[in-house]
Design an enzyme around this catalytic site. Structure first.
Site, PDB file in Angstrom:
ATOM      1  N   LYS A  80       1.089  -1.279   0.058  1.00  0.00           N
ATOM      2  CA  LYS A  80       0.166  -0.065  -0.193  1.00  0.00           C
ATOM      3  C   LYS A  80       0.679   1.501   0.255  1.00  0.00           C
ATOM      4  O   LYS A  80       1.222   1.406   0.340  1.00  0.00           O
ATOM      5  CB  LYS A  80      -0.775  -0.068   0.921  1.00  0.00           C
ATOM      6  CG  LYS A  80      -1.739   1.181   0.792  1.00  0.00           C
ATOM      7  CD  LYS A  80      -2.817   0.865   2.455  1.00  0.00           C
ATOM      8  CE  LYS A  80      -4.062   2.296   2.972  1.00  0.00           C
ATOM      9  NZ  LYS A  80      -4.250   2.143   3.766  1.00  0.00           N
TER      10      LYS A  80
ATOM     11  N   SER B 284      -9.090   2.769   3.348  1.00  0.00           N
ATOM     12  CA  SER B 284      -8.480   3.198   2.341  1.00  0.00           C
ATOM     13  C   SER B 284      -7.507   2.520   1.312  1.00  0.00           C
ATOM     14  O   SER B 284      -6.515   2.441   0.676  1.00  0.00           O
ATOM     15  CB  SER B 284      -7.250   4.314   2.854  1.00  0.00           C
ATOM     16  OG  SER B 284      -6.767   3.852   4.200  1.00  0.00           O
TER      17      SER B 284
ATOM     18  N   SER C   7      -9.463   0.591   7.514  1.00  0.00           N
ATOM     19  CA  SER C   7      -9.095   0.457   6.092  1.00  0.00           C
ATOM     20  C   SER C   7      -8.744  -0.804   5.973  1.00  0.00           C
ATOM     21  O   SER C   7      -8.446  -1.227   4.369  1.00  0.00           O
ATOM     22  CB  SER C   7      -7.935   1.761   6.218  1.00  0.00           C
ATOM     23  OG  SER C   7      -9.202   3.052   6.378  1.00  0.00           O
TER      24      SER C   7
END
Length: 452
Positions: free
Chosen positions: A77, A151, A175
């Site tokens: 990520k 996210s 997230s």
């Protein structure tokens, strides 16, 4: 290559057995990425050093070395540092390329994982959808009109689409879990402090930590074993737990929220499936009331403000990011001190609860995640209120720092995945992985593939 859909753990076994070589597996991953990423937009960047990393990993395999991820392609990520690359966190990069790996990435590299690329997030990782003015919208491989969540939406989409078998995620309010539930993959939010965040300190005043998203439970467990730097997580997946006392908790800090009938039914069906596996599942409210809500909001908003205050170019941020930061900056230090101190009261209430229950079962999303672009152009307050109504079951566990597993349990009538959460006390990752592995063997989901 069929092995792409088998997940990271199966890929690691194939590499150890010599039935595939690391450069060959990387070629298949990159071919899949080129095929589907123009459609789903999961990656910000592809790592140009991946080829050298795969060749180095193969040399270690040829020498007889073994780690849970040796030679396995993974995604990272775009919120933790990878040496030689910027860390964009969903927006225009604020800093030059990192000169060193973050602690988590360093552990992944040391284990021989092959970093394929960086996955997209919303601006500063703030939202449960993965859309930004800088990089556009990431789409759910199961239904391209809908978000994969956020996210960690780029990571979830990359795993769901069969590009990589596992990816890193971070979770400050859901997230890891929100995109796992929305995208039909397994996710694990880890206990606060289990995985090092260096060079960062606390994120959002203790709300956020790192986790993993995988096609199956074993994939995430293998990554957690590497990130935590200790054995036993992968082995826990194969060992079914003794009969557990599981609380089915429908309450949240805002009461019992409205929920789509099919999403409610999915949770009830999961409870029945757990009973069939020999566990006692009984309805019981978590004894926290409304208390976690304001504690979360204070830490979240001040966390956003403090994050933005350290950026050299806050003017590059999206308007609603700046609006949230301004709101957080107005919160005085005494409010933050109250929120941090008040957590002890929540922890004390949960001690008694966990003497009567081993784990907690809760819903994930209360209905289908929003369509792509649903909140485009909306202000911070409107967006926060709208998405908050969809995700009331997630933030409490960030306030407490507990580990949480996100289990795929089915598809809604439009073909979008539905997931549930299983929550345990601090340090219960092994138990969560054990139960999740048992559930997956009885009700597998990895054979389901989106029709991209």
């Amino acid at each position: 290559m069929e092995l792409l859909w088998a997940g990271a753990d199966a890929q690691a076994r194939a590499l150890r057995a010599g039935s595939v070589r690391a450069p060959e597996l990387l070629d298949a991953v990159l071919a899949r990425l080129r095929e589907v990423d123009p459609v789903i937009n999961a990656f910000r960047a592809v790592d140009e050093s991946a080829r050298a990393a795969a060749e180095a990993a193969q040399a270690r395999l040829d020498a007889g070395e073994s780690t849970p991820l040796l030679g396995v392609p993974i995604a990272v990520k775009d919120d933790i540092d990878v040496a030689g690359d910027v860390t964009a966190a969903g927006g225009r990069p604020q800093f030059p390329p990192a000169t060193a790996d973050s602690a988590a990435v360093a552990r992944l590299r040391a284990a021989g994982a092959v970093i394929v690329g960086r996955t997209l997030t919303p601006d500063r990782c703030l939202w449960p959808f993965t859309e930004s003015l800088t990089y556009g919208s990431t789409r759910n491989p199961w239904h391209l009109d809908h978000t994969p969540g956020g996210s960690s939406g780029g990571s979830a989409a990359a795993v769901a689409a069969g590009i990589v078998g596992v990816a890193t995620g971070s979770d400050g309010g859901g997230s890891v879990r929100m995109p796992s539930c929305a995208s039909g993959v397994f996710g694990l939010k880890t206990s606060r402090g289990l995985i090092p965040l260096a060079p960062l300190g606390e994120i959002w005043h203790g709300l956020a930590g790192l986790g993993a998203l995988g096609r199956g439970v074993a994939d995430a467990a293998a990554m957690i074993e590497v990130l935590a730097g200790e054995p036993g997580y992968r082995a826990a997946v194969d060992k079914p737990p003794a009969p557990l006392r599981i609380a089915l908790a429908w309450n949240t800090p805002v009461g019992r929220p409205p929920m789509s009938a099919e999403y409610r039914r999915a949770v009830a069906d999961t409870a029945d499936r757990l009973r069939d596996l020999g566990h006692r599942v009984t309805e019981a409210d978590v004894p926290l009331g409304a208390r976690p809500g304001p504690q979360f909001m204070v830490r979240y908003l001040r966390g956003v403000a403090d994050d933005v205050a350290g950026l050299p170019h806050p003017e590059w941020l999206e308007p609603r990011t700046r609006m949230l930061a301004r709101a957080g900056a107005r919160l005085p230090d005494r409010a933050l001190a109250w929120a941090r101190t008040a957590e002890a009261g929540l922890q004390a209430r949960m001690v008694g609860f966990f003497t009567e229950h081993d784990l907690i079962l809760q819903p994930g999303w209360v209905r289908r995640p929003p369509r792509v672009g649903r909140y485009h152009g909306s202000g911070a307050s409107m967006t926060l209120a709208a998405v908050g109504a969809l995700i009331p079951y997630f933030p409490t566990w960030n306030v407490l720092g507990y580990p949480v597993a996100a289990l795929p349990v089915g598809l809604d009538d439009g073909g979008v995945p539905i997931g549930v959460q299983v929550i345990g006390p601090m340090g219960s990752e092994h138990l969560l992985l054990s139960l999740s592995g048992q559930y997956e063997r009885a009700h597998p989901w990895t054979d389901r593939r989106p029709a991209l």
